[in-house]
Design a protein around this motif. Structure first.
Motif, PDB file in Angstrom:
ATOM      1  N   HIS A   1      33.908   1.075 -52.574  1.00  0.00           N
ATOM      2  CA  HIS A   1      32.443   0.904 -52.803  1.00  0.00           C
ATOM      3  C   HIS A   1      31.790  -0.154 -51.532  1.00  0.00           C
ATOM      4  O   HIS A   1      30.696  -0.201 -51.392  1.00  0.00           O
ATOM      5  N   LEU A   2      33.000  -0.664 -50.923  1.00  0.00           N
ATOM      6  CA  LEU A   2      32.284  -1.922 -49.716  1.00  0.00           C
ATOM      7  C   LEU A   2      32.494  -1.137 -48.428  1.00  0.00           C
ATOM      8  O   LEU A   2      32.246  -1.967 -47.615  1.00  0.00           O
ATOM      9  N   VAL A   3      32.501   0.056 -48.360  1.00  0.00           N
ATOM     10  CA  VAL A   3      32.485   0.846 -47.255  1.00  0.00           C
ATOM     11  C   VAL A   3      31.456   1.505 -47.067  1.00  0.00           C
ATOM     12  O   VAL A   3      31.242   2.422 -48.252  1.00  0.00           O
ATOM     13  N   ASP A   4      30.973   2.256 -46.096  1.00  0.00           N
ATOM     14  CA  ASP A   4      29.905   3.089 -46.033  1.00  0.00           C
ATOM     15  C   ASP A   4      30.242   4.554 -45.467  1.00  0.00           C
ATOM     16  O   ASP A   4      30.610   4.561 -44.448  1.00  0.00           O
ATOM     17  N   SER A   5      30.648   5.236 -46.365  1.00  0.00           N
ATOM     18  CA  SER A   5      31.370   6.696 -46.197  1.00  0.00           C
ATOM     19  C   SER A   5      30.425   7.583 -45.058  1.00  0.00           C
ATOM     20  O   SER A   5      31.025   8.269 -44.449  1.00  0.00           O
ATOM     21  N   ALA A   6      29.220   7.269 -45.175  1.00  0.00           N
ATOM     22  CA  ALA A   6      28.287   8.174 -44.412  1.00  0.00           C
ATOM     23  C   ALA A   6      28.330   7.685 -43.025  1.00  0.00           C
ATOM     24  O   ALA A   6      28.110   8.577 -41.888  1.00  0.00           O
ATOM     25  N   ARG A   7      28.679   6.622 -42.605  1.00  0.00           N
ATOM     26  CA  ARG A   7      29.025   5.856 -41.151  1.00  0.00           C
ATOM     27  C   ARG A   7      30.381   6.103 -40.815  1.00  0.00           C
ATOM     28  O   ARG A   7      30.709   5.309 -39.813  1.00  0.00           O
ATOM     29  N   GLY A   8      31.196   6.602 -41.435  1.00  0.00           N
ATOM     30  CA  GLY A   8      32.654   6.694 -41.176  1.00  0.00           C
ATOM     31  C   GLY A   8      33.480   5.962 -41.762  1.00  0.00           C
ATOM     32  O   GLY A   8      34.623   5.652 -41.427  1.00  0.00           O
ATOM     33  N   GLY A   9      33.093   4.978 -42.685  1.00  0.00           N
ATOM     34  CA  GLY A   9      33.743   4.027 -43.241  1.00  0.00           C
ATOM     35  C   GLY A   9      33.531   2.514 -42.770  1.00  0.00           C
ATOM     36  O   GLY A   9      34.186   1.493 -42.810  1.00  0.00           O
ATOM     37  N   VAL A  10      32.193   2.230 -42.285  1.00  0.00           N
ATOM     38  CA  VAL A  10      32.318   0.877 -41.716  1.00  0.00           C
ATOM     39  C   VAL A  10      31.962  -0.122 -42.721  1.00  0.00           C
ATOM     40  O   VAL A  10      31.089   0.394 -43.676  1.00  0.00           O
ATOM     41  N   PRO A  11      32.351  -1.248 -42.609  1.00  0.00           N
ATOM     42  CA  PRO A  11      32.241  -1.980 -43.895  1.00  0.00           C
ATOM     43  C   PRO A  11      30.597  -2.295 -44.213  1.00  0.00           C
ATOM     44  O   PRO A  11      29.721  -2.436 -43.390  1.00  0.00           O
ATOM     45  N   VAL A  12      30.038  -2.463 -45.551  1.00  0.00           N
ATOM     46  CA  VAL A  12      28.914  -2.641 -45.785  1.00  0.00           C
ATOM     47  C   VAL A  12      28.502  -4.030 -45.782  1.00  0.00           C
ATOM     48  O   VAL A  12      29.346  -4.884 -46.132  1.00  0.00           O
ATOM     49  N   GLY A  13      27.394  -4.427 -45.309  1.00  0.00           N
ATOM     50  CA  GLY A  13      26.776  -5.899 -45.337  1.00  0.00           C
ATOM     51  C   GLY A  13      27.116  -6.500 -43.959  1.00  0.00           C
ATOM     52  O   GLY A  13      27.926  -5.829 -42.873  1.00  0.00           O
ATOM     53  N   PRO A  14      26.523  -7.597 -43.706  1.00  0.00           N
ATOM     54  CA  PRO A  14      26.750  -8.407 -42.375  1.00  0.00           C
ATOM     55  C   PRO A  14      28.009  -8.732 -42.157  1.00  0.00           C
ATOM     56  O   PRO A  14      28.675  -9.063 -42.902  1.00  0.00           O
TER      57      PRO A  14
END
Length: 330
Positions: free
Chosen positions: A70-83
């Motif tokens: 839940h801490l990675v953005d699967s729509a963007r290929g798995g980039v971590p969510v947040g700054p």
């Protein structure tokens, strides 16, 4: 007149300051090198962090193997969510791309693997090199020739290629950090043996060693009482310089995919995984690469400082050079 009042004879000898012991001289020379003291502090801090990895991760409330999808953005290929790669109060250095594993936990546990492999490999190298070097230096002509030729063969072997070949055929069930340390130690002891042999040949020609031989001491007794204490300085110095080299070798093997295997974290393994993420999540590459760079640099500076402190001739040359520069400025 004042000189006439000074005590002479045995009383004067008792009032003379006692020479500093070898240990005190070593510490004094070490303290005179600020860069070495800073490097030593960093090395001690890294060792403490590696040993206290379970405690540090418990304080953070994370571990190096738990996935947090839940801490990675699967729509963007798995980039971590947040700054900044997901840095927060729960994840001090952010999370790993795709998996969401805690980056701080993997970094401190990776320090345990990298430093542990390097220290263990260095120990194996020094033990084998010391035994072979002493045997060649003290043995008869034919024994010296045999051991020297074996050492030449070991030195000629390409370390990375041999390590790659052996690691590729060993079953995955074997503990990988132990295997990497043993292979590095067994393949890379040749230089240590060469150094020990050269020092042994020089030392056995000294008067006190010759006197011990004439007194009837056997070879083992001479090596233990007369040679090993004199060999301590060059062996310790070379060992301190081998540690950063072995850290780099372990990282390179992990980078090539034949070193430490997941899920066990390693700095080299983390750098390998970060190859495709250095633009989307640069902190995933910068943290392990920075830790590796600081560790190798600190170990190298510390090893060079130990060499200078243990070698009185190097310390004398340093003082003479400093004095000449001061005179030139004056």
């Amino acid at each position: 007149m004042s000189e006439a009042l000074l005590p002479t004879g045995p009383v004067a000898d008792e009032l003379q300051p006692l020479p500093a012991s070898g240990g005190r001289q070593f510490l004094r020379r070490l303290r005179s090198q600020p860069a070495t003291l800073v490097a030593a502090g960093i090395v001690v801090l890294l060792i403490v962090v590696a040993l206290a990895a379970p405690l540090l991760t418990a304080l953070e409330g994370q571990d190096p193997t738990t996935y947090h999808p839940h801490l990675v953005d699967s729509a963007r290929g798995g980039v971590p969510v947040g700054p900044l790669g997901g840095i927060s109060a729960e994840h001090w250095l952010g999370v790993e791309p795709q998996t969401g594993r805690d980056l701080f936990a993997r970094l401190v546990y990776g320090a345990r693997v990298s430093l542990g492999v390097a220290f263990a490999a260095t120990f194996v190298q020094l033990v084998i090199g010391l035994a072979v070097g002493l045997g060649a230096g003290l043995g008869s002509g034919w024994l010296d020739q045999i051991l020297s030729r074996i050492t030449d063969i070991i030195i000629a072997l390409p370390l990375m290629i041999m390590a790659l070949a052996v690691l590729a055929i060993v079953p995955p069930s074997f503990p990988r950090p132990v295997l990497v340390a043993v292979i590095i130690g067994l393949i890379a002891w040749g230089s240590t043996a060469k150094i020990v042999r050269a020092h042994t040949i020089t030392l056995k020609q000294l008067d006190h060693v010759a006197a011990a031989r004439l007194s009837g001491w056997n070879t083992w007794h001479i090596a233990r009482r007369e040679l090993l204490p004199a060999l301590a300085a060059p062996v310790i110095t070379y060992g301190a310089l081998l540690i950063p080299l072995n850290i780099t070798v372990e990282a390179a093997l992990s980078f090539l995919g034949v070193g430490v295997k997941p899920p066990t974290p390693s700095w080299g393994q983390m750098i390998t995984s970060a190859n495709v993420w250095y633009q989307a999540a640069p902190q995933y590459l910068l943290f392990p690469a920075g830790a590796l760079f600081v560790t190798v640099l600190s170990m190298t500076v510390f090893g060079d400082g130990i060499r200078t402190a243990l070698d009185p001739r190097a310390a004398s040359r340093l003082r003479i050079g400093t004095g000449r520069r001061r005179e030139a400025k004056a």
